[in-house]
Design a protein around this motif. Structure first.
Motif, PDB file in Angstrom:
ATOM      1  N   ARG A  39      21.197  56.341   6.746  1.00 50.40           N
ATOM      2  CA  ARG A  39      21.659  57.693   7.103  1.00 50.40           C
ATOM      3  C   ARG A  39      20.587  58.407   7.928  1.00 50.40           C
ATOM      4  NH1 ARG A  39      22.431  61.497   2.881  1.00 50.40           N
ATOM      5  NH2 ARG A  39      23.535  62.721   4.433  1.00 50.40           N
TER       6      ARG A  39
ATOM      7  N   ALA B 188      20.246  68.142   9.014  1.00 45.23           N
ATOM      8  CA  ALA B 188      21.360  67.306   9.475  1.00 45.23           C
ATOM      9  C   ALA B 188      21.910  66.445   8.345  1.00 45.23           C
ATOM     10  CB  ALA B 188      20.900  66.419  10.628  1.00 45.23           C
ATOM     11  N   LEU B 189      21.054  66.098   7.398  1.00 44.56           N
ATOM     12  CA  LEU B 189      21.468  65.254   6.281  1.00 44.56           C
ATOM     13  C   LEU B 189      21.970  66.069   5.090  1.00 44.56           C
ATOM     14  CD1 LEU B 189      18.446  62.803   6.491  1.00 44.56           C
ATOM     15  CD2 LEU B 189      20.836  62.179   6.897  1.00 44.56           C
TER      16      LEU B 189
ATOM     17  N   ALA C 141      20.910  59.788  11.754  1.00 46.15           N
ATOM     18  CA  ALA C 141      20.630  61.186  12.089  1.00 46.15           C
ATOM     19  C   ALA C 141      19.587  61.282  13.193  1.00 46.15           C
ATOM     20  CB  ALA C 141      20.155  61.938  10.847  1.00 46.15           C
TER      21      ALA C 141
END
Length: 250
Positions: free
Chosen positions: A96, A120-121, A100
Protein backbone atom coordinates in the motif's frame (compact mmCIF):
# COMPACT_ATOMS: atom_id res chain seq x y z
CA UNK A 1 46.43 -21.46 13.85
CA UNK A 2 47.62 -24.95 12.91
CA UNK A 3 48.13 -28.16 14.87
CA UNK A 4 51.39 -30.14 14.98
CA UNK A 5 49.97 -32.28 12.17
CA UNK A 6 49.58 -29.17 9.99
CA UNK A 7 45.79 -29.07 10.22
CA UNK A 8 43.84 -25.87 11.06
CA UNK A 9 43.42 -25.49 14.83
CA UNK A 10 39.63 -25.46 15.09
CA UNK A 11 39.39 -24.03 18.60
CA UNK A 12 41.77 -21.13 17.95
CA UNK A 13 40.08 -20.27 14.65
CA UNK A 14 36.65 -20.23 16.32
CA UNK A 15 37.88 -17.90 19.08
CA UNK A 16 39.54 -15.60 16.58
CA UNK A 17 36.57 -15.29 14.22
CA UNK A 18 33.64 -15.09 16.66
CA UNK A 19 33.84 -11.23 16.40
CA UNK A 20 33.49 -11.58 12.61
CA UNK A 21 30.31 -13.64 13.06
CA UNK A 22 28.86 -11.04 15.44
CA UNK A 23 29.78 -8.17 13.13
CA UNK A 24 28.03 -9.79 10.16
CA UNK A 25 24.98 -10.63 12.29
CA UNK A 26 24.76 -7.09 13.66
CA UNK A 27 25.00 -5.62 10.18
CA UNK A 28 22.20 -7.87 8.89
CA UNK A 29 19.96 -6.95 11.85
CA UNK A 30 19.29 -3.60 10.18
CA UNK A 31 17.28 -5.37 7.49
CA UNK A 32 15.28 -7.58 9.82
CA UNK A 33 12.16 -7.06 11.92
CA UNK A 34 12.36 -6.78 15.74
CA UNK A 35 11.05 -10.35 16.10
CA UNK A 36 14.36 -11.72 14.81
CA UNK A 37 16.79 -12.31 17.66
CA UNK A 38 20.45 -11.32 17.38
CA UNK A 39 21.51 -14.51 19.18
CA UNK A 40 19.70 -16.63 16.57
CA UNK A 41 21.66 -14.94 13.80
CA UNK A 42 24.92 -15.51 15.67
CA UNK A 43 24.03 -19.18 16.22
CA UNK A 44 23.40 -19.69 12.50
CA UNK A 45 26.55 -17.73 11.70
CA UNK A 46 28.61 -19.99 13.97
CA UNK A 47 27.36 -22.98 11.98
CA UNK A 48 28.70 -21.25 8.87
CA UNK A 49 32.03 -20.51 10.57
CA UNK A 50 32.50 -24.14 11.67
CA UNK A 51 31.61 -25.28 8.16
CA UNK A 52 34.17 -22.85 6.74
CA UNK A 53 36.88 -24.17 9.08
CA UNK A 54 36.09 -27.77 8.11
CA UNK A 55 36.03 -27.07 4.37
CA UNK A 56 38.77 -24.48 3.94
CA UNK A 57 42.07 -25.36 2.34
CA UNK A 58 44.82 -22.88 1.55
CA UNK A 59 44.94 -24.26 -1.97
CA UNK A 60 41.53 -22.72 -2.66
CA UNK A 61 43.37 -19.45 -3.33
CA UNK A 62 41.22 -17.32 -1.02
CA UNK A 63 42.11 -15.82 2.33
CA UNK A 64 40.32 -17.64 5.14
CA UNK A 65 38.53 -14.51 6.39
CA UNK A 66 37.08 -13.85 2.93
CA UNK A 67 35.95 -17.46 2.63
CA UNK A 68 34.56 -17.52 6.19
CA UNK A 69 32.63 -14.27 5.62
CA UNK A 70 30.82 -15.84 2.67
CA UNK A 71 30.01 -19.02 4.58
CA UNK A 72 28.84 -17.16 7.70
CA UNK A 73 26.63 -14.78 5.75
CA UNK A 74 25.21 -17.66 3.71
CA UNK A 75 24.42 -19.67 6.85
CA UNK A 76 22.60 -16.72 8.43
CA UNK A 77 20.55 -16.11 5.29
CA UNK A 78 19.73 -19.82 5.01
CA UNK A 79 18.44 -19.69 8.59
CA UNK A 80 16.26 -16.69 7.78
CA UNK A 81 14.84 -18.35 4.67
CA UNK A 82 13.58 -21.18 6.85
CA UNK A 83 11.37 -18.73 8.77
CA UNK A 84 8.54 -16.59 7.44
CA UNK A 85 9.81 -13.55 9.32
CA UNK A 86 7.86 -10.76 7.60
CA UNK A 87 4.13 -11.24 8.29
CA UNK A 88 1.76 -11.22 5.33
CA UNK A 89 -0.37 -8.36 6.72
CA UNK A 90 2.75 -6.21 7.06
CA UNK A 91 3.78 -7.08 3.51
CA UNK A 92 0.34 -5.88 2.37
CA UNK A 93 0.81 -2.58 4.21
CA UNK A 94 4.17 -2.11 2.50
CA UNK A 95 2.57 -2.68 -0.90
CA UNK A 96 0.00 0.00 0.00
CA UNK A 97 2.85 2.37 0.84
CA UNK A 98 4.57 1.64 -2.48
CA UNK A 99 1.32 2.29 -4.37
CA UNK A 100 0.83 5.58 -2.51
CA UNK A 101 4.39 6.64 -3.32
CA UNK A 102 3.78 5.95 -7.01
CA UNK A 103 0.48 7.82 -7.02
CA UNK A 104 1.79 10.91 -5.21
CA UNK A 105 4.98 11.08 -7.26
CA UNK A 106 2.98 11.05 -10.47
CA UNK A 107 0.57 13.66 -9.09
CA UNK A 108 3.19 16.09 -7.74
CA UNK A 109 6.33 15.29 -9.73
CA UNK A 110 8.44 14.84 -6.58
CA UNK A 111 9.05 12.45 -3.71
CA UNK A 112 6.16 12.67 -1.21
CA UNK A 113 6.87 13.50 2.41
CA UNK A 114 6.05 11.16 5.29
CA UNK A 115 3.09 13.35 6.26
CA UNK A 116 1.69 13.23 2.71
CA UNK A 117 2.06 9.46 2.60
CA UNK A 118 0.40 9.02 5.99
CA UNK A 119 -2.52 11.23 4.90
CA UNK A 120 -2.89 9.34 1.60
CA UNK A 121 -3.01 6.05 3.49
CA UNK A 122 -5.51 7.35 6.05
CA UNK A 123 -3.03 6.88 8.90
CA UNK A 124 -1.63 9.13 11.58
CA UNK A 125 2.02 10.05 11.18
CA UNK A 126 2.82 7.99 14.28
CA UNK A 127 1.07 4.88 12.93
CA UNK A 128 2.80 5.30 9.56
CA UNK A 129 6.22 5.53 11.22
CA UNK A 130 5.43 2.51 13.39
CA UNK A 131 4.69 0.52 10.23
CA UNK A 132 8.08 1.53 8.86
CA UNK A 133 9.71 0.53 12.15
CA UNK A 134 7.98 -2.87 12.14
CA UNK A 135 9.18 -3.39 8.56
CA UNK A 136 12.89 -3.17 9.27
CA UNK A 137 13.26 -6.39 7.28
CA UNK A 138 11.90 -4.81 4.08
CA UNK A 139 13.85 -5.97 1.02
CA UNK A 140 14.37 -4.51 -2.41
CA UNK A 141 13.25 -7.67 -4.24
CA UNK A 142 11.08 -10.57 -3.06
CA UNK A 143 10.38 -13.83 -4.85
CA UNK A 144 6.69 -12.91 -4.68
CA UNK A 145 7.51 -10.17 -7.21
CA UNK A 146 7.74 -12.98 -9.78
CA UNK A 147 4.71 -15.03 -8.66
CA UNK A 148 1.08 -14.81 -7.69
CA UNK A 149 0.01 -14.40 -4.06
CA UNK A 150 -1.04 -18.04 -3.90
CA UNK A 151 2.58 -19.19 -4.30
CA UNK A 152 4.10 -16.65 -1.92
CA UNK A 153 4.58 -18.82 1.16
CA UNK A 154 6.06 -21.79 -0.68
CA UNK A 155 8.51 -19.80 -2.75
CA UNK A 156 9.56 -17.55 0.11
CA UNK A 157 10.49 -20.60 2.16
CA UNK A 158 12.11 -22.78 -0.47
CA UNK A 159 13.68 -20.52 -3.12
CA UNK A 160 13.32 -23.17 -5.80
CA UNK A 161 13.43 -21.01 -8.95
CA UNK A 162 17.05 -20.17 -9.77
CA UNK A 163 15.96 -17.87 -12.60
CA UNK A 164 14.07 -15.77 -10.06
CA UNK A 165 17.01 -15.34 -7.70
CA UNK A 166 16.73 -11.80 -6.27
CA UNK A 167 20.49 -11.26 -6.23
CA UNK A 168 20.79 -12.32 -9.87
CA UNK A 169 17.91 -10.04 -10.87
CA UNK A 170 19.66 -7.07 -9.28
CA UNK A 171 22.69 -7.79 -11.51
CA UNK A 172 20.56 -7.05 -14.58
CA UNK A 173 22.03 -3.97 -16.26
CA UNK A 174 18.64 -2.35 -16.86
CA UNK A 175 17.68 -2.77 -13.20
CA UNK A 176 21.09 -1.49 -12.10
CA UNK A 177 20.72 1.69 -14.16
CA UNK A 178 17.19 2.29 -12.89
CA UNK A 179 18.29 1.66 -9.30
CA UNK A 180 21.16 4.16 -9.57
CA UNK A 181 18.74 6.79 -10.90
CA UNK A 182 16.16 6.01 -8.19
CA UNK A 183 18.75 6.30 -5.41
CA UNK A 184 19.80 9.68 -6.79
CA UNK A 185 16.17 10.84 -6.54
CA UNK A 186 15.73 9.89 -2.88
CA UNK A 187 15.23 12.73 -0.38
CA UNK A 188 18.59 13.95 0.92
CA UNK A 189 18.41 12.33 4.38
CA UNK A 190 17.39 8.95 2.99
CA UNK A 191 20.12 9.14 0.36
CA UNK A 192 22.70 9.90 3.08
CA UNK A 193 21.43 7.04 5.22
CA UNK A 194 21.72 4.58 2.30
CA UNK A 195 25.26 5.77 1.53
CA UNK A 196 26.37 5.39 5.13
CA UNK A 197 24.87 1.91 5.40
CA UNK A 198 25.67 0.36 2.01
CA UNK A 199 28.84 2.25 1.03
CA UNK A 200 30.47 3.11 4.37
CA UNK A 201 29.28 -0.13 6.03
CA UNK A 202 28.12 1.64 9.21
CA UNK A 203 25.58 -0.02 11.48
CA UNK A 204 22.31 1.62 12.54
CA UNK A 205 23.64 3.02 15.82
CA UNK A 206 26.65 4.58 14.05
CA UNK A 207 24.42 6.05 11.33
CA UNK A 208 22.16 7.53 14.02
CA UNK A 209 25.17 9.22 15.62
CA UNK A 210 26.27 10.70 12.29
CA UNK A 211 22.77 11.94 11.44
CA UNK A 212 21.85 13.02 14.96
CA UNK A 213 18.80 10.74 15.19
CA UNK A 214 17.86 7.59 17.10
CA UNK A 215 18.55 4.07 15.85
CA UNK A 216 14.79 3.52 15.47
CA UNK A 217 14.55 6.58 13.25
CA UNK A 218 17.31 5.19 11.03
CA UNK A 219 15.25 1.98 10.74
CA UNK A 220 12.25 4.03 9.62
CA UNK A 221 14.30 5.94 7.05
CA UNK A 222 15.73 2.68 5.71
CA UNK A 223 12.28 1.07 5.31
CA UNK A 224 10.92 4.18 3.63
CA UNK A 225 13.88 4.42 1.25
CA UNK A 226 13.45 0.77 0.25
CA UNK A 227 9.72 1.40 -0.35
CA UNK A 228 10.56 4.36 -2.61
CA UNK A 229 13.07 2.27 -4.56
CA UNK A 230 10.64 -0.63 -4.90
CA UNK A 231 7.98 1.76 -6.17
CA UNK A 232 10.41 2.68 -8.95
CA UNK A 233 11.69 -0.74 -9.97
CA UNK A 234 9.06 -3.40 -9.21
CA UNK A 235 7.49 -3.02 -12.63
CA UNK A 236 10.85 -3.87 -14.20
CA UNK A 237 11.68 -6.85 -12.01
CA UNK A 238 9.41 -9.38 -13.78
CA UNK A 239 10.83 -8.19 -17.11
CA UNK A 240 14.35 -8.84 -15.85
CA UNK A 241 13.37 -12.35 -14.74
CA UNK A 242 11.86 -13.01 -18.17
CA UNK A 243 15.00 -11.78 -19.92
CA UNK A 244 17.14 -14.14 -17.82
CA UNK A 245 14.97 -17.14 -18.67
CA UNK A 246 14.97 -16.30 -22.39
CA UNK A 247 18.76 -15.91 -22.36
CA UNK A 248 19.18 -19.25 -20.57
CA UNK A 249 16.96 -21.02 -23.12
CA UNK A 250 18.76 -19.35 -26.04
Amino acid sequence: MYTAAGQPNREQLVQRYVPLVKRIAYHLMARLPPSVQFDDLVQNGMIGLLDAIDRYQEGFGAQFETYATQRVRGAILDGLRENDWLPRNLRRELRRIEAAINQLEHAHGRAPSERELADALGMSLGDYQKTLQDARGHQLVYLEDFTGDGDEDYLERHFTDNDADPAAILEDQGIKAMLVTAIGQLPERERLMMALYYEQDLNLREIGEVMGVTESRVCQLHSQAISRLRAKITGEVPKAAKRRKETARG
